[in-house]
Design a protein around this motif. Sequence first.
Motif, PDB file in Angstrom:
ATOM      1  N   GLY A 162       0.787  -1.226   0.000  1.00 52.45           N
ATOM      2  CA  GLY A 162       0.000   0.000   0.000  1.00 52.45           C
ATOM      3  C   GLY A 162       0.819   1.276   0.000  1.00 52.45           C
ATOM      4  O   GLY A 162       0.269   2.374  -0.123  1.00 52.45           O
ATOM      5  N   PHE A 163       2.159   1.137   0.136  1.00 53.22           N
ATOM      6  CA  PHE A 163       3.021   2.332   0.144  1.00 53.22           C
ATOM      7  C   PHE A 163       4.363   1.962  -0.459  1.00 53.22           C
ATOM      8  O   PHE A 163       4.906   0.882  -0.201  1.00 53.22           O
ATOM      9  N   ARG A 164       4.897   2.871  -1.292  1.00 48.57           N
ATOM     10  CA  ARG A 164       6.153   2.604  -1.989  1.00 48.57           C
ATOM     11  C   ARG A 164       7.335   2.687  -1.021  1.00 48.57           C
ATOM     12  O   ARG A 164       7.465   3.651  -0.261  1.00 48.57           O
ATOM     13  N   GLU A 165       8.206   1.693  -1.106  1.00 51.63           N
ATOM     14  CA  GLU A 165       9.368   1.653  -0.218  1.00 51.63           C
ATOM     15  C   GLU A 165      10.321   2.803  -0.504  1.00 51.63           C
ATOM     16  O   GLU A 165      10.882   3.413   0.417  1.00 51.63           O
ATOM     17  N   ASP A 166      10.519   3.125  -1.794  1.00 45.12           N
ATOM     18  CA  ASP A 166      11.461   4.203  -2.128  1.00 45.12           C
ATOM     19  C   ASP A 166      10.955   5.555  -1.637  1.00 45.12           C
ATOM     20  O   ASP A 166      11.740   6.398  -1.179  1.00 45.12           O
ATOM     21  N   LEU A 167       9.645   5.782  -1.696  1.00 39.65           N
ATOM     22  CA  LEU A 167       9.087   7.032  -1.179  1.00 39.65           C
ATOM     23  C   LEU A 167       9.245   7.090   0.335  1.00 39.65           C
ATOM     24  O   LEU A 167       9.576   8.147   0.887  1.00 39.65           O
ATOM     25  N   PHE A 168       9.017   5.967   1.004  1.00 44.84           N
ATOM     26  CA  PHE A 168       9.171   5.935   2.459  1.00 44.84           C
ATOM     27  C   PHE A 168      10.591   6.332   2.857  1.00 44.84           C
ATOM     28  O   PHE A 168      10.787   7.168   3.750  1.00 44.84           O
ATOM     29  N   TYR A 169      11.584   5.743   2.210  1.00 48.83           N
ATOM     30  CA  TYR A 169      12.970   6.048   2.579  1.00 48.83           C
ATOM     31  C   TYR A 169      13.330   7.495   2.268  1.00 48.83           C
ATOM     32  O   TYR A 169      14.146   8.109   2.973  1.00 48.83           O
ATOM     33  N   ARG A 170      12.701   8.055   1.232  1.00 52.68           N
ATOM     34  CA  ARG A 170      12.982   9.453   0.901  1.00 52.68           C
ATOM     35  C   ARG A 170      12.358  10.397   1.933  1.00 52.68           C
ATOM     36  O   ARG A 170      12.896  11.468   2.209  1.00 52.68           O
ATOM     37  N   LEU A 171      11.229  10.000   2.490  1.00 53.89           N
ATOM     38  CA  LEU A 171      10.562  10.826   3.502  1.00 53.89           C
ATOM     39  C   LEU A 171      11.134  10.604   4.899  1.00 53.89           C
ATOM     40  O   LEU A 171      11.131  11.515   5.730  1.00 53.89           O
ATOM     41  N   ASN A 172      11.639   9.401   5.130  1.00 49.68           N
ATOM     42  CA  ASN A 172      12.052   8.994   6.473  1.00 49.68           C
ATOM     43  C   ASN A 172      13.509   9.358   6.773  1.00 49.68           C
ATOM     44  O   ASN A 172      14.194   8.643   7.497  1.00 49.68           O
ATOM     45  N   VAL A 173      13.967  10.485   6.237  1.00 47.58           N
ATOM     46  CA  VAL A 173      15.353  10.910   6.459  1.00 47.58           C
ATOM     47  C   VAL A 173      15.601  11.164   7.941  1.00 47.58           C
ATOM     48  O   VAL A 173      16.584  10.705   8.523  1.00 47.58           O
ATOM     49  N   PHE A 174      14.679  11.896   8.578  1.00 50.23           N
ATOM     50  CA  PHE A 174      14.811  12.179  10.013  1.00 50.23           C
ATOM     51  C   PHE A 174      13.448  11.942  10.663  1.00 50.23           C
ATOM     52  O   PHE A 174      12.598  12.829  10.694  1.00 50.23           O
ATOM     53  N   PRO A 175      13.205  10.730  11.154  1.00 44.86           N
ATOM     54  CA  PRO A 175      11.901  10.441  11.764  1.00 44.86           C
ATOM     55  C   PRO A 175      11.811  10.972  13.194  1.00 44.86           C
ATOM     56  O   PRO A 175      12.797  10.926  13.946  1.00 44.86           O
ATOM     57  N   ILE A 176      10.644  11.462  13.559  1.00 44.65           N
ATOM     58  CA  ILE A 176      10.377  11.896  14.928  1.00 44.65           C
ATOM     59  C   ILE A 176       9.072  11.258  15.383  1.00 44.65           C
ATOM     60  O   ILE A 176       8.047  11.392  14.715  1.00 44.65           O
ATOM     61  N   GLU A 177       9.120  10.557  16.496  1.00 43.73           N
ATOM     62  CA  GLU A 177       7.938   9.909  17.060  1.00 43.73           C
ATOM     63  C   GLU A 177       7.283  10.865  18.056  1.00 43.73           C
ATOM     64  O   GLU A 177       7.921  11.305  19.014  1.00 43.73           O
ATOM     65  N   ILE A 178       6.008  11.203  17.831  1.00 45.01           N
ATOM     66  CA  ILE A 178       5.275  12.089  18.728  1.00 45.01           C
ATOM     67  C   ILE A 178       4.505  11.223  19.722  1.00 45.01           C
ATOM     68  O   ILE A 178       3.650  10.432  19.319  1.00 45.01           O
ATOM     69  N   PRO A 179       4.774  11.354  21.026  1.00 44.98           N
ATOM     70  CA  PRO A 179       4.132  10.454  22.001  1.00 44.98           C
ATOM     71  C   PRO A 179       2.657  10.782  22.202  1.00 44.98           C
ATOM     72  O   PRO A 179       2.265  11.955  22.146  1.00 44.98           O
ATOM     73  N   PRO A 180       1.823   9.765  22.446  1.00 49.95           N
ATOM     74  CA  PRO A 180       0.421  10.034  22.782  1.00 49.95           C
ATOM     75  C   PRO A 180       0.326  10.663  24.165  1.00 49.95           C
ATOM     76  O   PRO A 180       1.261  10.564  24.971  1.00 49.95           O
ATOM     77  N   LEU A 181      -0.799  11.285  24.450  1.00 52.49           N
ATOM     78  CA  LEU A 181      -0.962  11.997  25.717  1.00 52.49           C
ATOM     79  C   LEU A 181      -0.875  11.050  26.909  1.00 52.49           C
ATOM     80  O   LEU A 181      -0.405  11.441  27.981  1.00 52.49           O
ATOM     81  N   ARG A 182      -1.300   9.795  26.755  1.00 55.71           N
ATOM     82  CA  ARG A 182      -1.259   8.848  27.876  1.00 55.71           C
ATOM     83  C   ARG A 182       0.169   8.522  28.298  1.00 55.71           C
ATOM     84  O   ARG A 182       0.394   7.979  29.383  1.00 55.71           O
ATOM     85  N   GLU A 183       1.160   8.829  27.435  1.00 53.62           N
ATOM     86  CA  GLU A 183       2.559   8.594  27.779  1.00 53.62           C
ATOM     87  C   GLU A 183       3.230   9.848  28.332  1.00 53.62           C
ATOM     88  O   GLU A 183       4.425   9.817  28.633  1.00 53.62           O
ATOM     89  N   ARG A 184       2.488  10.925  28.471  1.00 55.29           N
ATOM     90  CA  ARG A 184       3.030  12.169  29.039  1.00 55.29           C
ATOM     91  C   ARG A 184       1.980  12.818  29.938  1.00 55.29           C
ATOM     92  O   ARG A 184       1.654  13.992  29.793  1.00 55.29           O
ATOM     93  N   ARG A 185       1.457  12.010  30.880  1.00 56.78           N
ATOM     94  CA  ARG A 185       0.366  12.480  31.734  1.00 56.78           C
ATOM     95  C   ARG A 185       0.752  13.661  32.608  1.00 56.78           C
ATOM     96  O   ARG A 185      -0.111  14.437  33.013  1.00 56.78           O
ATOM     97  N   GLU A 186       2.031  13.801  32.918  1.00 59.12           N
ATOM     98  CA  GLU A 186       2.438  14.942  33.742  1.00 59.12           C
ATOM     99  C   GLU A 186       2.231  16.275  33.010  1.00 59.12           C
ATOM    100  O   GLU A 186       2.244  17.340  33.642  1.00 59.12           O
ATOM    101  N   ASP A 187       2.019  16.212  31.709  1.00 61.79           N
ATOM    102  CA  ASP A 187       1.759  17.432  30.941  1.00 61.79           C
ATOM    103  C   ASP A 187       0.281  17.826  30.957  1.00 61.79           C
ATOM    104  O   ASP A 187      -0.060  18.944  30.556  1.00 61.79           O
ATOM    105  N   ILE A 188      -0.599  16.920  31.392  1.00 59.20           N
ATOM    106  CA  ILE A 188      -2.035  17.206  31.337  1.00 59.20           C
ATOM    107  C   ILE A 188      -2.430  18.421  32.174  1.00 59.20           C
ATOM    108  O   ILE A 188      -3.184  19.278  31.702  1.00 59.20           O
TER     109      ILE A 188
END
Length: 321
Positions: A162-188
Motif C-alpha cells: 500500500g506504500f512505496r518503499e522508495d518514497l518511504f525512505y525518501r521521507l524517512n530521512v529524520f523520523p520523529i515519534e510524537i508520544p500520545p498523551l497517555r505517555e506524558r500524563r504529567e503534561d495534562i
Amino acid sequence: MKAEYRFEDIVGKSHELQRVLQQVIIVAPTGSTVLLHGETGTGKELVARAIHRLSSRRERTFVRMNCAAIPSGLLESELFGHEKGAFTGALMQKKGRFELADRGSLFLDEIGDISLELQPKLLRAVQEQEFERLGNARTIQVDVRIIAATHRDLTSMIQEGGFREDLFYRLNVFPIEIPPLRERREDIPLLANYFVSKLSKLMGKSITCIRDEVMQVLVDNPWRGNIRELANFVERAVILTRGHELEIPPTVLRSSANTSAVGPSTLTFEQAEYNVILSALRASSGRLAGSGGAAERLGLKRTTLQNKIRRLGIKKKLSYT
C-alpha cells in the motif's frame, strides 16, 4: 531547554516531550526532510510549524495540506497545480502546494493516505524538486523543505503493497515519534490550565482555578483522542462554568469516583504503571527488546519503555522472576 528556543504553542515539560523538542532543535536548521509519526490529535502540525520557525526558511511560507481530506482525484492538482482547461471544471490556472511553498516548507499531513498511483509523482517532486502542472509539459523547479506526517504504520503498508518503499525512505530521512498523551500524563495539568486560560479570555470568563479532584479526573482519563480531545473537553467545560472554578459535567466526576472505588483502580496512575511494567519484565525475564520482550508485550518502543523504567525507579538489578 535553551532559552533562545521558543515553542509558544507546544505545552509540556515531560521527558517524552522534551525529547521531541530536542530533535526539532537538531533537525530544524538542516533543511532535511522530516517524517513525523504519531496518533491523531498528538500535535504533529505544531511540531511541523516549530521546525519551520527554527529553520532558515522562517520568513518564507509554511504551506500545509491534509492528504486525507482531499478526494484522490483532486490530490494531484492540489499538489502540483493545473492549467486552465486541463480537466472539466478547471476554469483558470492554479498553482499547487509545491509552488506555493517554494523556498519555504510544505507540511504533508496524513501522507499514508496518498494513492499508489500518485506516489511516483510525489517521489519525483520530493527527490528532484521538480514537477509539471496538469495540462502543461513545462517542468517547474522549486526549493521546498518537506515535512510529512502520518498516524499509519508505513512499514506495514509497504509489506502489504500500500506504500512505496522508495518514497518511504525518501521521507524517512529524520523520523520523529510524537508520544500520545497517555505517555506524558504529567503534561495534562499544564495543558488543561493553558486551554482554560486561553478559552476563558476568548469567552469573556474569569476562570482562575481547577480543583484538585477535577484535575485528577483529567489526569486519569485515557484521552484516546489525545490533545485534541482534551482541548475539546476543556472547551465544553469552560462553556458550562459560571464562576471562577472550572466545572466539568457531574456525570464525569461520578464515573471517575465509581471507577476509583473498586479494587486495583485505587492505585495511583504511576503505581499502576509500575506494576504493569514490572509484570511485563517478569514475563520476559527482564528482556526489553525483541520478540516476546517487555516492550513488545506493552506495545511500546524500547526507548519509551527504558525512559519509563528510569522515571519509575525500577532498578535493573531487581529480580523479575
